[in-house]
Enzyme design. Structure first.
Site, short mmCIF file in Angstrom:
data_model
loop_
_atom_site.label_atom_id
_atom_site.label_comp_id
_atom_site.label_asym_id
_atom_site.label_seq_id
_atom_site.Cartn_x
_atom_site.Cartn_y
_atom_site.Cartn_z
NE ARG A 65 46.30 42.15 45.15
CZ ARG A 65 46.26 43.42 45.50
NH1 ARG A 65 46.88 43.82 46.58
NH2 ARG A 65 45.57 44.30 44.81
CE LYS A 91 46.54 56.84 42.67
NZ LYS A 91 46.86 55.43 42.47
CG HIS A 109 55.28 44.65 45.14
ND1 HIS A 109 55.14 45.58 46.15
CD2 HIS A 109 54.20 44.81 44.33
CE1 HIS A 109 54.04 46.30 45.95
NE2 HIS A 109 53.45 45.84 44.87
CB SER A 168 51.65 49.23 49.09
OG SER A 168 52.58 48.48 48.36
O1 PNS Z 1 50.63 49.49 41.86
P1 PNS Z 1 49.46 50.11 41.13
O2 PNS Z 1 49.13 51.47 41.72
O3 PNS Z 1 48.28 49.20 41.05
O4 PNS Z 1 49.97 50.36 39.62
C1 PNS Z 1 49.12 50.94 38.68
C2 PNS Z 1 49.91 51.32 37.42
C3 PNS Z 1 51.10 52.19 37.75
C4 PNS Z 1 50.41 50.08 36.72
C5 PNS Z 1 48.91 52.05 36.50
O5 PNS Z 1 48.26 53.04 37.22
C6 PNS Z 1 49.57 52.70 35.29
O6 PNS Z 1 49.98 52.02 34.37
N1 PNS Z 1 49.70 54.05 35.32
C7 PNS Z 1 50.34 54.82 34.30
C8 PNS Z 1 49.32 55.68 33.54
C9 PNS Z 1 48.65 54.88 32.43
O7 PNS Z 1 49.29 54.33 31.58
N2 PNS Z 1 47.30 54.88 32.45
C10 PNS Z 1 46.51 54.19 31.48
C11 PNS Z 1 46.14 52.79 31.94
S1 PNS Z 1 45.03 52.01 30.81
#
Ligand code: PNS
Length: 159
Positions: free
Chosen positions: A91, A41, A17, A129
């Site tokens: 990645r 979550k 990150h 993570s």
């Molecule tokens: O670090 P992560 O857990 O891979 O991040 C995922 C994240 C936070 C980018 C994704 O879960 C997200 O955008 N969540 C917010 C809810 C949302 O907008 N959902 C619709 C996605 S199409």
């Protein structure tokens, strides 16, 4: 002015990150690291304020980068910020497949949203993570995988 939002869980922030944030800070005028607070979550080691605090320590010295917690849909947050660029890191091919559908859905909900990708450097391509927390829980030293603040926080949390 280009304003990119780099969203994630950051539980906790790791070297992959940090590398993306540093590189993106040179590509965009403004970068907001957006930390998801998802009350549904429950498997996070750190709450959103703790995760934010770690990021804020890491981004000190990067004047065009700030960090915030967001809740709900990412596109609503991005729109509220007056931003249009969503920055994601890739990645591998699995990330790509997952991210493409998310980018398309985000664009469906907010047409102006442009998801852009930065490739993770090869040395961090296996890092997540989740993996970090897993090996920490077996007592493995992760000082070469996470910034010092995250290391300290992980040690405190695990002890
Ligand atoms: O670090 P992560 O857990 O891979 O991040 C995922 C994240 C936070 C980018 C994704 O879960 C997200 O955008 N969540 C917010 C809810 C949302 O907008 N959902 C619709 C996605 S199409």
């Amino acid at each position: 002015m280009s304003h990119a939002v780099f969203p994630g869980s950051f539980d906790p922030i790791h070297n992959g990150h940090v590398d993306i944030i540093r590189r993106a800070s040179k590509l965009f005028d403004q970068l907001t690291v957006a930390v998801l607070n998802n009350p549904y979550k429950q498997n996070k080691w750190f709450d959103s304020d703790e995760r934010l605090e770690l990021i804020e320590t890491v981004i000190q010295g990067l004047p065009n980068v700030k960090a915030e917690v967001f809740e709900g849909l990412l596109v609503n947050y991005v729109r509220d910020k007056g931003a249009e660029i969503i920055l994601k890191s890739l990645r591998n091919v699995s990330d790509f497949e997952y991210e493409v559908s998310m980018a398309h859905m985000n664009q469906h909900m907010y047409e102006r949203a442009e998801t852009t990708f930065l490739l993770t450097r090869p040395e961090w391509s296996y890092l997540s993570s989740t993996r970090v927390k897993e090996i920490v829980s077996y007592g493995v030293d992760v000082s070469d995988l996470v910034p010092a603040v995250s290391l300290q926080a992980l040690k405190k949390k695990f002890s």
